[in-house]
Design a protein around this motif. Structure first.
Motif, PDB file in Angstrom:
ATOM      1  N   ASP A  53       0.833  -1.201   0.000  1.00  0.00           N
ATOM      2  CA  ASP A  53       0.000   0.000   0.000  1.00  0.00           C
ATOM      3  C   ASP A  53       0.871   1.257   0.000  1.00  0.00           C
ATOM      4  O   ASP A  53       1.653   1.463   0.939  1.00  0.00           O
ATOM      5  CB  ASP A  53      -0.905   0.013   1.231  1.00  0.00           C
ATOM      6  CG  ASP A  53      -1.845  -1.182   1.278  1.00  0.00           C
ATOM      7  OD1 ASP A  53      -2.336  -1.595   0.221  1.00  0.00           O
ATOM      8  OD2 ASP A  53      -2.079  -1.699   2.392  1.00  0.00           O
ATOM      9  N   ALA A  54       0.719   2.088  -1.071  1.00  0.00           N
ATOM     10  CA  ALA A  54       1.461   3.355  -1.144  1.00  0.00           C
ATOM     11  C   ALA A  54       2.909   3.132  -0.704  1.00  0.00           C
ATOM     12  O   ALA A  54       3.407   3.794   0.215  1.00  0.00           O
ATOM     13  CB  ALA A  54       0.782   4.419  -0.283  1.00  0.00           C
TER      14      ALA A  54
ATOM     15  N   CYS B 282       2.350   8.520  -3.268  1.00  0.00           N
ATOM     16  CA  CYS B 282       1.779   9.417  -2.265  1.00  0.00           C
ATOM     17  C   CYS B 282       0.974   8.576  -1.292  1.00  0.00           C
ATOM     18  O   CYS B 282       0.456   7.509  -1.628  1.00  0.00           O
ATOM     19  CB  CYS B 282       0.903  10.490  -2.904  1.00  0.00           C
ATOM     20  SG  CYS B 282      -0.482   9.855  -3.865  1.00  0.00           S
TER      21      CYS B 282
ATOM     22  N   TYR C 214      -2.156   7.782   1.515  1.00  0.00           N
ATOM     23  CA  TYR C 214      -3.603   7.879   1.357  1.00  0.00           C
ATOM     24  C   TYR C 214      -4.159   9.191   1.884  1.00  0.00           C
ATOM     25  O   TYR C 214      -5.207   9.657   1.424  1.00  0.00           O
ATOM     26  CB  TYR C 214      -4.272   6.676   2.029  1.00  0.00           C
ATOM     27  CG  TYR C 214      -4.017   5.403   1.260  1.00  0.00           C
ATOM     28  CD1 TYR C 214      -4.822   5.044   0.190  1.00  0.00           C
ATOM     29  CD2 TYR C 214      -2.938   4.578   1.569  1.00  0.00           C
ATOM     30  CE1 TYR C 214      -4.574   3.899  -0.550  1.00  0.00           C
ATOM     31  CE2 TYR C 214      -2.683   3.430   0.839  1.00  0.00           C
ATOM     32  CZ  TYR C 214      -3.502   3.093  -0.216  1.00  0.00           C
ATOM     33  OH  TYR C 214      -3.246   1.966  -0.956  1.00  0.00           O
TER      34      TYR C 214
ATOM     35  N   ARG D 192      -3.894  11.411  -1.001  1.00  0.00           N
ATOM     36  CA  ARG D 192      -4.861  11.038  -2.033  1.00  0.00           C
ATOM     37  C   ARG D 192      -6.236  11.626  -1.775  1.00  0.00           C
ATOM     38  O   ARG D 192      -7.019  11.829  -2.704  1.00  0.00           O
ATOM     39  CB  ARG D 192      -4.944   9.515  -2.140  1.00  0.00           C
ATOM     40  CG  ARG D 192      -3.671   8.886  -2.670  1.00  0.00           C
ATOM     41  CD  ARG D 192      -3.806   7.383  -2.852  1.00  0.00           C
ATOM     42  NE  ARG D 192      -2.501   6.777  -3.121  1.00  0.00           N
ATOM     43  CZ  ARG D 192      -2.325   5.509  -3.472  1.00  0.00           C
ATOM     44  NH1 ARG D 192      -3.375   4.713  -3.607  1.00  0.00           N
ATOM     45  NH2 ARG D 192      -1.107   5.041  -3.686  1.00  0.00           N
TER      46      ARG D 192
ATOM     47  N   GLY E  71      -6.739  14.515  -3.797  1.00  0.00           N
ATOM     48  CA  GLY E  71      -6.728  14.327  -5.244  1.00  0.00           C
ATOM     49  C   GLY E  71      -5.371  14.030  -5.835  1.00  0.00           C
ATOM     50  O   GLY E  71      -5.237  13.890  -7.046  1.00  0.00           O
ATOM     51  N   VAL E  72      -4.328  13.915  -5.004  1.00  0.00           N
ATOM     52  CA  VAL E  72      -2.988  13.619  -5.504  1.00  0.00           C
ATOM     53  C   VAL E  72      -2.934  12.160  -5.968  1.00  0.00           C
ATOM     54  O   VAL E  72      -3.489  11.271  -5.312  1.00  0.00           O
ATOM     55  CB  VAL E  72      -1.923  13.874  -4.423  1.00  0.00           C
ATOM     56  CG1 VAL E  72      -0.526  13.584  -4.962  1.00  0.00           C
ATOM     57  CG2 VAL E  72      -2.026  15.312  -3.929  1.00  0.00           C
ATOM     58  N   ARG E  73      -2.252  11.919  -7.087  1.00  0.00           N
ATOM     59  CA  ARG E  73      -2.129  10.573  -7.636  1.00  0.00           C
ATOM     60  C   ARG E  73      -0.717  10.345  -8.153  1.00  0.00           C
ATOM     61  O   ARG E  73      -0.018  11.303  -8.514  1.00  0.00           O
ATOM     62  CB  ARG E  73      -3.120  10.358  -8.787  1.00  0.00           C
ATOM     63  CG  ARG E  73      -4.586  10.387  -8.376  1.00  0.00           C
ATOM     64  CD  ARG E  73      -4.963   9.208  -7.507  1.00  0.00           C
ATOM     65  NE  ARG E  73      -6.385   9.193  -7.143  1.00  0.00           N
ATOM     66  CZ  ARG E  73      -6.894   9.758  -6.072  1.00  0.00           C
ATOM     67  NH1 ARG E  73      -6.088  10.412  -5.231  1.00  0.00           N
ATOM     68  NH2 ARG E  73      -8.180   9.680  -5.806  1.00  0.00           N
ATOM     69  N   SER E  74      -0.300   9.093  -8.220  1.00  0.00           N
ATOM     70  CA  SER E  74       1.006   8.760  -8.794  1.00  0.00           C
ATOM     71  C   SER E  74       1.057   9.222 -10.243  1.00  0.00           C
ATOM     72  O   SER E  74       0.049   9.209 -10.953  1.00  0.00           O
ATOM     73  CB  SER E  74       1.242   7.251  -8.723  1.00  0.00           C
ATOM     74  OG  SER E  74       1.324   6.821  -7.383  1.00  0.00           O
TER      75      SER E  74
ATOM     76  N   MET F  16       1.372  12.133 -11.310  1.00  0.00           N
ATOM     77  CA  MET F  16       0.877  13.502 -11.477  1.00  0.00           C
ATOM     78  C   MET F  16       2.043  14.482 -11.421  1.00  0.00           C
ATOM     79  O   MET F  16       2.977  14.300 -10.632  1.00  0.00           O
ATOM     80  CB  MET F  16      -0.123  13.805 -10.349  1.00  0.00           C
ATOM     81  CG  MET F  16      -0.667  15.214 -10.350  1.00  0.00           C
ATOM     82  SD  MET F  16      -1.812  15.473  -8.951  1.00  0.00           S
ATOM     83  CE  MET F  16      -3.242  14.574  -9.551  1.00  0.00           C
TER      84      MET F  16
ATOM     85  N   ALA G 171       0.274  18.482  -7.991  1.00  0.00           N
ATOM     86  CA  ALA G 171       0.064  17.814  -6.707  1.00  0.00           C
ATOM     87  C   ALA G 171       0.166  18.804  -5.553  1.00  0.00           C
ATOM     88  O   ALA G 171      -0.622  18.748  -4.593  1.00  0.00           O
ATOM     89  CB  ALA G 171       1.079  16.690  -6.537  1.00  0.00           C
TER      90      ALA G 171
ATOM     91  N   GLU H 165      -6.948  -4.672  -5.895  1.00  0.00           N
ATOM     92  CA  GLU H 165      -7.223  -3.236  -6.029  1.00  0.00           C
ATOM     93  C   GLU H 165      -8.555  -2.826  -5.400  1.00  0.00           C
ATOM     94  O   GLU H 165      -8.822  -1.635  -5.255  1.00  0.00           O
ATOM     95  CB  GLU H 165      -7.242  -2.859  -7.520  1.00  0.00           C
ATOM     96  CG  GLU H 165      -5.905  -3.007  -8.219  1.00  0.00           C
ATOM     97  CD  GLU H 165      -4.892  -1.985  -7.736  1.00  0.00           C
ATOM     98  OE1 GLU H 165      -5.316  -0.893  -7.300  1.00  0.00           O
ATOM     99  OE2 GLU H 165      -3.684  -2.275  -7.795  1.00  0.00           O
TER     100      GLU H 165
END
Length: 411
Positions: free
Chosen positions: A43-44, A75, A77, A80, A83-86, A88, A93, A186
């Motif tokens: 996880d992350a 990033c 959770y 996240r 709204g941050v995502r890998s 990006m 971010a 997932e």
């Protein structure tokens, strides 16, 4: 309904709390006691390792990535939620999550943690196939007698062991094949445990087609133009209709939507490619400056090739302009290598020919991977490669003993 207790690993029939420990952290599925293919995903991962090492960041947003012109490598959770995502861009971010703590990636540290977790998996079954630094597929068929418990219980115990001994969490998917196991992993992140059995087609049917591996944004748009937005719509296509609508890849895509996958878990299968890239603080157009940025990337790729005991039979040079236009250049090698200077010497002429516009990113990738025993053997026309390989082994030994900064090599 068969039920797994994730607190004590008991598998029991019933709808209430666990009769052994009274726990309520439960997973229910009709096939939970018989399925044997698992997908384990940390996880992350990068952010979790950093939070483990810096407990004061536990409840704060953390982004692992480059400078303002780089991208998000990972990033947590908490980030996240903003709204941050890998993948990006970092500037985007940080607009979404301005209070985030940004940490530069430490790939050697993450690789060491990944090796610890992989060793724990391999104690359960020899059939472990690493898929990336933070995920793997496992086949636990035939291991119930060895462990005295079905795979679901063994996997539940593994998740707790990883969290206790390594300090990061994992999510687990259990299914009848690799594809469904990955999709299951997932569904319940973080610290998840999800199961997909014979019910996979009906469970997946209402999901957006973008959840399927290999279905990226461009294919999502193409499918939407055909009126296909849900997995069930894609799954309903027979081979003939799928080929007419989607071309030669259509039948395989429709089969994936139905949860079909004949791939075995292959512990010896190597990664398809190994690469490294960097985004510049300001755009670069001068070939000499670009070459200076290319050299440490060749060193990073070489380290990973040697660590995984594989070699590159080809290279791919990646360049992204200031206008975000990406070009890739395939480079054939006369012989497999894992030496940074050989990769650099092969890529530099291509880089010089491509120079002209201002670039914001450069990357180098090793492709067509072959066993490491084939690397840098030399021949009558190349007597120096074995000596260079021996020299690199000595450098690696010194760095392993005294740290990576003990020896630095220039362009």
């Amino acid at each position: 309904m068969p039920t797994l207790c994730r607190l004590c690993d008991a598998i029991f029939e019933g709808d209430g709390a666990c009769p052994r420990c009274g726990g309520a952290w439960l997973v229910r599925h009709s096939e939970i006691a018989t399925l044997t293919i698992a997908h384990i995903d940390c996880d992350a991962f990068f952010a979790s390792v950093e939070k483990r090492d810096r407990p004061e960041l536990r409840d704060l947003p953390v982004i692992v990535g480059g400078g303002t012109r780089g991208v998000v490598a990972a990033c947590c959770y908490v980030a996240r939620l903003s709204g941050v995502r890998s993948a990006m861009p970092m500037f985007k971010a940080l607009k979404l999550c301005p209070d985030a703590t940004v940490i530069r990636p430490d790939i050697p540290k993450y690789a060491g943690v990944a090796r610890e977790i992989r060793a724990m998996m391999e104690r359960l079954t020899p059939l472990v196939q690493p898929l990336s630094i933070d995920e793997a597929a496992l086949d636990l068929a035939g291991t119930a007698a060895l462990h005295g418990a079905p795979p679901a219980a063994v996997l539940s115990r593994l998740a707790r062991d990883v969290e206790r001994e390594v300090g990061v969490t994992v999510s687990i998917g259990l299914a009848q094949n690799r594809l469904c196991a990955k999709l299951a992993a997932e569904r319940d992140k973080p610290r998840g445990f999800a199961v997909l059995g014979a019910d996979a087609p009906s469970v997946l049917a209402p999901e957006a087609v973008g959840i399927l591996p290999g279905v990226g944004p461009a294919l999502v748009r193409r499918l939407a133009a055909l009126g296909i937005t849900r997995v069930g719509q894609l799954a309903s296509l027979d081979s003939r209709a799928a080929r007419l609508k989607l071309g030669d890849d259509g039948p395989a895509l429709a089969a994936r939507a139905r949860g079909e996958d004949a791939r075995a878990v292959d512990p010896v299968q190597a990664a398809k490619s190994i690469s490294a890239e960097t985004t510049f603080g300001s755009d670069i157009s001068d070939p000499a400056d670009l070459a200076r940025e290319l050299w440490p990337l060749c060193e990073r790729v070489g380290r990973r090739l040697r660590a995984e005991d594989v070699a590159a039979a080809a290279l791919v040079l990646k360049l992204k302009t200031a206008r975000f236009e990406t070009a890739t250049h395939a480079i054939r090698l006369t012989a497999p290598t894992r030496l940074p200077e050989t990769m650099f010497e092969a890529a530099r002429p291509v880089l010089q020919r491509a120079a002209g516009p201002a670039f914001r990113l450069i990357g180098i990738g090793a492709a067509r991977l072959v066993p490491g025993t084939l690397a840098d053997q030399g021949d009558l026309m190349d007597r120096d490669s074995p000596r260079r390989a021996a020299r690199q082994e000595a450098v690696d030994a010194l760095r392993a003993k005294f740290g990576t900064g003990i020896i630095r090599r220039g362009v």
